[in-house]
Write an enzyme that holds these catalytic residues in place. Structure first.
Site, mmCIF file in Angstrom:
data_model
loop_
_atom_site.group_PDB
_atom_site.id
_atom_site.type_symbol
_atom_site.label_atom_id
_atom_site.label_comp_id
_atom_site.label_asym_id
_atom_site.label_seq_id
_atom_site.Cartn_x
_atom_site.Cartn_y
_atom_site.Cartn_z
ATOM 1 N N LYS A 1 10.873 -6.632 1.658
ATOM 2 C CA LYS A 1 10.957 -7.973 2.246
ATOM 3 C C LYS A 1 9.869 -8.872 1.697
ATOM 4 O O LYS A 1 10.095 -10.042 1.404
ATOM 5 C CB LYS A 1 10.750 -7.891 3.773
ATOM 6 C CG LYS A 1 11.837 -7.173 4.508
ATOM 7 C CD LYS A 1 11.668 -7.447 6.011
ATOM 8 C CE LYS A 1 11.830 -6.184 6.818
ATOM 9 N NZ LYS A 1 10.575 -5.553 7.223
ATOM 10 N N LYS B 1 10.255 -0.579 -5.224
ATOM 11 C CA LYS B 1 11.153 -0.550 -4.069
ATOM 12 C C LYS B 1 11.532 -1.980 -3.661
ATOM 13 O O LYS B 1 10.675 -2.869 -3.640
ATOM 14 C CB LYS B 1 10.387 0.129 -2.918
ATOM 15 C CG LYS B 1 11.133 0.248 -1.623
ATOM 16 C CD LYS B 1 10.210 0.799 -0.525
ATOM 17 C CE LYS B 1 9.434 -0.282 0.198
ATOM 18 N NZ LYS B 1 10.157 -0.926 1.291
ATOM 19 N N LYS C 1 -0.733 -1.572 0.129
ATOM 20 C CA LYS C 1 -0.842 -2.894 0.772
ATOM 21 C C LYS C 1 -2.255 -3.467 0.698
ATOM 22 O O LYS C 1 -2.442 -4.663 0.919
ATOM 23 C CB LYS C 1 -0.355 -2.825 2.227
ATOM 24 C CG LYS C 1 1.135 -2.520 2.305
ATOM 25 C CD LYS C 1 1.863 -3.162 3.462
ATOM 26 C CE LYS C 1 3.364 -2.968 3.240
ATOM 27 N NZ LYS C 1 4.249 -3.619 4.123
HETATM 28 P P1 ATP Z 1 7.756 -5.092 4.043
HETATM 29 O O1 ATP Z 1 7.904 -5.585 2.649
HETATM 30 O O2 ATP Z 1 7.493 -6.156 5.067
HETATM 31 O O3 ATP Z 1 6.858 -3.869 4.156
HETATM 32 P P2 ATP Z 1 10.175 -3.526 3.938
HETATM 33 O O4 ATP Z 1 11.268 -4.213 3.223
HETATM 34 O O5 ATP Z 1 9.460 -2.418 3.225
HETATM 35 O O6 ATP Z 1 9.182 -4.600 4.494
HETATM 36 P P3 ATP Z 1 10.230 -2.222 6.538
HETATM 37 O O7 ATP Z 1 10.304 -3.029 7.785
HETATM 38 O O8 ATP Z 1 8.886 -1.702 6.151
HETATM 39 O O9 ATP Z 1 10.825 -2.993 5.290
HETATM 40 O O10 ATP Z 1 11.261 -1.015 6.625
HETATM 41 C C1 ATP Z 1 12.278 -0.875 7.585
HETATM 42 C C2 ATP Z 1 13.099 0.362 7.245
HETATM 43 O O11 ATP Z 1 13.815 0.140 6.026
HETATM 44 C C3 ATP Z 1 12.295 1.645 7.027
HETATM 45 O O12 ATP Z 1 13.016 2.745 7.533
HETATM 46 C C4 ATP Z 1 12.173 1.731 5.526
HETATM 47 O O13 ATP Z 1 11.981 3.063 5.066
HETATM 48 C C5 ATP Z 1 13.525 1.192 5.105
HETATM 49 N N1 ATP Z 1 13.436 0.585 3.764
HETATM 50 C C6 ATP Z 1 12.646 -0.451 3.402
HETATM 51 N N2 ATP Z 1 12.846 -0.758 2.110
HETATM 52 C C7 ATP Z 1 13.780 0.124 1.643
HETATM 53 C C8 ATP Z 1 14.411 0.319 0.366
HETATM 54 N N3 ATP Z 1 14.098 -0.448 -0.666
HETATM 55 N N4 ATP Z 1 15.316 1.312 0.247
HETATM 56 C C9 ATP Z 1 15.643 2.097 1.290
HETATM 57 N N5 ATP Z 1 15.078 1.969 2.523
HETATM 58 C C10 ATP Z 1 14.165 0.992 2.701
#
Ligand code: ATP
Ligand code: LTN
Length: 347
Positions: free
Chosen positions: A214, A211, A130
């Site tokens: 969001k 991955k 990040k």
């Molecule tokens: P950001 O981009 O804002 O970091 P994010 O999409 O990575 O957001 P988080 O809020 O960080 O989402 O994650 C919430 C939950 O979803 C966590 O348990 C994380 O491990 C899971 N998660 C996030 N992205 C994935 C993915 N691509 N596959 C499986 N699990 C995920």
């Protein structure tokens, strides 16, 4: 101070028969299929055999302040909580609340900061990812995992159901707790990460080597399926998912984009992978994509319908979150009192 001359402290309370579960998501943007398959689905599946606490971690969302819209953050926290419930969390079985409504989280984070070596935080993969290419890095981003450790440790958590990317943070939480114990005596329960066998790392549809996330989905429309996307948008994103120029649909031999589609299909469909492979064998990626569209649209339709109902009654949701915060606070305050007694602060 050595453990021998540490002040007397309250012991870790007796454990109930059910494991305590804690997890959370940031209200940074609308949830996507990775959030659902990696985390939310597990929360719902295990809830009646466990004692659950699920949090919307709005304070974590502040760690990239440039990405935050203060006018909308409160509403987004509420909508992520509604998404938890719409996905099937039962408010009778699970405590659902917003992190900033329980001030013990930030107080505990400070106490944990003071026992956390800087090097541990600088080594975190998420921190490195990040901050990559950023000129200005907020202290909050470095400290993010310590606040996460406070979230988890305050609830005497046994299990933390998360996607694969969070495992390192849960291991750090244990390390922080163990270090605290060496310095001040035992006050915490040591948690472990629980990661689903399949679906723990859903990849971007437009770039299957990263991955699904969001933050990327906000910039690139074809990156993710969001849980609130209408069927047309779901179809468009999946039908244009990046694959390759072959026709290989056997999971072990397939390219990353095809594996990702097979994984999504298998987790939502529930049949063994071999059966799904046989169903599309020799039919090309169009057939695979159509099957994935069908299963995703079917899985999201009831969630979207429940979400719409919850949105129609915001007062009910607010009341539920207020009750959740009150319940959460009972446990968090008791743990924090043990932590403060152990280090010798507080009235
Ligand atoms: P950001 O981009 O804002 O970091 P994010 O999409 O990575 O957001 P988080 O809020 O960080 O989402 O994650 C919430 C939950 O979803 C966590 O348990 C994380 O491990 C899971 N998660 C996030 N992205 C994935 C993915 N691509 N596959 C499986 N699990 C995920
Ligand atoms: N860092 C997590 C969100 C999070 C979390 C938690 C997850 C904050 N506190 C406690 C599990 C337990 C993420 O998903 N990015």
């Amino acid at each position: 101070m050595t453990p021998s001359d540490a002040p007397p402290i309250g012991a870790v309370p007796p454990r109930g028969p059910r494991p305590r579960v804690f997890s959370g998501m940031q209200p940074t943007s609308d949830l996507h299929l990775g959030n659902y398959l990696g985390a939310l689905r597990q929360w719902v599946a295990g809830q009646h055999e466990r004692d659950n606490v699920f949090c919307v971690v709005d304070l974590h969302a502040l760690t990239i302040p440039e990405a935050i819209d203060p006018a909308h953050l409160r509403a987004r926290s509420r909508s992520v909580a509604a998404m938890y419930l719409a996905s099937g969390l039962d408010p009778e079985a699970s405590t659902v609340f917003v992190q900033s409504h329980v001030p013990e989280h930030t107080e505990c984070a400070w106490l944990l900061n003071c026992v956390t070596p800087l090097g541990w935080l600088q080594r975190m993969t998420q921190f490195k990812a990040k901050t990559d290419g950023r000129e200005s890095i907020g202290t909050g981003l470095l400290d993010y995992p310590v606040l996460q450790a406070a979230d988890i440790l305050l609830y005497d958590t046994d299990e933390v159901p998360v996607g694969e990317d969070q495992v390192q943070h849960i291991e750090l939480t244990r390390d922080i707790a163990v270090r605290f114990h060496h310095l001040f005596g035992e006050v915490f329960v040591l948690p472990k990460a629980v990661v689903p066998k399949s679906g723990a790392r859903i990849m971007g549809l437009d770039e299957p080597t990263v991955k699904m996330s969001k933050s990327i989905a906000d910039e690139r429309p074809g990156h993710a399926v969001r849980l609130l996307d209408p069927p047309d948008a779901i179809r468009k994103a999946i039908m244009s998912a990046v694959t390759d120029s072959e026709r290989e649909t056997r999971f072990e031999q397939a390219s990353p984009g095809v594996r990702n589609l097979l994984t999504i299909w298998q987790v939502l469909d529930g049949r063994p992978m071999a059966e799904l492979e046989a169903e599309v064998d020799g039919k090309g990626y169009g057939a695979l994509k159509k099957a994935v569209v069908a299963v995703v649209v079917d899985a999201l339709a009831p969630i979207q319908a429940r979400y719409a109902e919850l949105q129609a009654d915001p007062a009910e949701l607010d009341a539920l979150l207020a009750r959740g915060a009150e319940r959460a606070r009972g446990t968090a305050a008791a743990t924090l009192a043990r932590v403060k007694a152990a280090v010798g602060v507080g009235a």
